[in-house]
Scaffold this motif. Sequence first.
Motif: not given
Length: 70
Positions: A4-8, A32-40, A62-69
């Motif tokens: 699971v990743f947080k993205t921009s 898949n993306f969950d664009l409704e989530d605040c963390d995209r 060109g986007f932010f991407c960080e794994e969520l623990g």
Amino acid sequence: MILVFKTSIDNETEVDHVAPVLNRILGKGAWNFDLEDCDRILRVVTEVDQVEEIATAISASGFFCEELGD
């Protein structure tokens, strides 16, 4: 395993921009993306740990991407 990743990435046009990269790395239907989530959220189903490869590919697009623990 599910990664699971947080993205921009916040709209379908941006998803379409990164889709070819994700499909090349993971295969179609493995993400898949969950664009409704605040963390995209980007969710990835994979057999191997590809955190660095995915984060690097999204960042190179060109986007932010960080794994969520856990």
